[in-house]
Design an enzyme around this catalytic site. Sequence first.
Site, PDB file in Angstrom:
ATOM      1  N   LEU A  69       8.871   8.542   1.418  1.00  0.00           N
ATOM      2  CA  LEU A  69       8.977   9.969   1.720  1.00  0.00           C
ATOM      3  C   LEU A  69       8.896  10.223   3.221  1.00  0.00           C
ATOM      4  O   LEU A  69       8.532   9.346   3.994  1.00  0.00           O
ATOM      5  CB  LEU A  69       7.881  10.725   0.973  1.00  0.00           C
ATOM      6  CG  LEU A  69       7.910  10.514  -0.552  1.00  0.00           C
ATOM      7  CD1 LEU A  69       6.632  11.035  -1.199  1.00  0.00           C
ATOM      8  CD2 LEU A  69       9.135  11.173  -1.165  1.00  0.00           C
ATOM      9  N   LYS A 176       2.061  -0.266  11.383  1.00  0.00           N
ATOM     10  CA  LYS A 176       3.351   0.398  11.579  1.00  0.00           C
ATOM     11  C   LYS A 176       3.340   1.260  12.836  1.00  0.00           C
ATOM     12  O   LYS A 176       4.346   1.370  13.544  1.00  0.00           O
ATOM     13  CB  LYS A 176       3.704   1.255  10.353  1.00  0.00           C
ATOM     14  CG  LYS A 176       5.042   2.003  10.454  1.00  0.00           C
ATOM     15  CD  LYS A 176       6.238   1.062  10.590  1.00  0.00           C
ATOM     16  CE  LYS A 176       7.564   1.799  10.760  1.00  0.00           C
ATOM     17  NZ  LYS A 176       8.046   2.453   9.539  1.00  0.00           N
TER      18      LYS A 176
END
Length: 292
Positions: A69, A176
Site C-alpha cells: 500500500l 528500508k
Amino acid sequence: MNSGGYGIAFLGMGLMGQPMAARLCKAGYKLTVWNRSAEKAQPLKDVGAEVAIEPYLAIQGAEYIMLCLTNGDAVEEVIFGNGGLYGSLYAGQTIIDFSSISPHTTRAIAGQLLTERHVNWVDAPVSGGVKGAVSGTLVIMAGGEAEHINAARPVLSHLSQKVTYMGAVGAGQAAKLCNQLIVSTNMLAIAEAMALGRAQGVNVDSLPDAFAGGFADSVPLQIFGPRMACQQHEPILGAIDIMRKDVNTIEQALKDQDIAFPLLVAVKALYEKASVNGLGPADLSALMKLYI
C-alpha cells in the site's frame, strides 16, 4: 491444489503490487486480491485470482495476508477502517507488509494485532523497483520473528532474489529507510550529473554505458539514466511523490535523534521543489527537469 496448500490474500494492486501478485498467482497459489480502485485488480482476475470487493473478504482462509500500500495511513485504513481486516483476522495468520511505512507505525500496528488478534506481523519492504517486481528479483528487508520469516521464505522466493532478516518487528522498515536515503540521493546525483554532462557538451546518452562497471555505476543509473538522457518519463517506474514520502518518513524517524543529517536536508528540499513545480506524480526520471 495450490503451490503451498493454503491461500494468500494480496491487498494493493499498484505499480509494485500488481506484478508481485501476478507472480504468486502464476506460481500456483490460491490468491485473492483487493484494490481500492477495482479496475486495477482486473489483470489479476485474468490470470486466475479471485477479486474481493472489500479487504476483509479477501482474507477468508488466507494463511498469509500481503499488503503493498501507498503509506502508513493506507495500511491503518485497510486494517482498522470500514471494511477493514481487523474483525475478520484470526489467530495464526501472518501479515506480510511490503509497504514502505515508518518503523514506529509498524511496531504500533503489529503490537496491537499480536495482543488483540494473535496475528503475526512481518514488515518486508522491498527494493528493486517495477523491473524487480516483474522479474521476481526484488530484495526484501524483513523484520519480525525469525521463525515467521523463515516459514514464509518459500512464498517470498517467487518475488525476490534475497530475503535478509534485519531484526525484530520494525527493523525491516528501518532498513528500508537506509535504502531510501541512498536511492533518493543517488537519483538526484544522476540527474545532476546528466545536467553537468550536457552543460559540458558530453553525449549524455553514453554516460550510463561509460560508467557501467565503475564506482559510479548503479542499478538506478542503468534504469533511469537513459530515460533522463532522452527525457523519457513514461511508463512511470517510480513516482517522485512516492520517493518524497519516503524522504519525509526518514526525517520523521530521526526527529528525536541528536545527530545532524545535512545530506537528508538537501535531498528533502529538492524533492519538495520538484513537487511544488508539479512533478510529484511524474516518473523519477523527470527529476532532470530541476536542471533544464
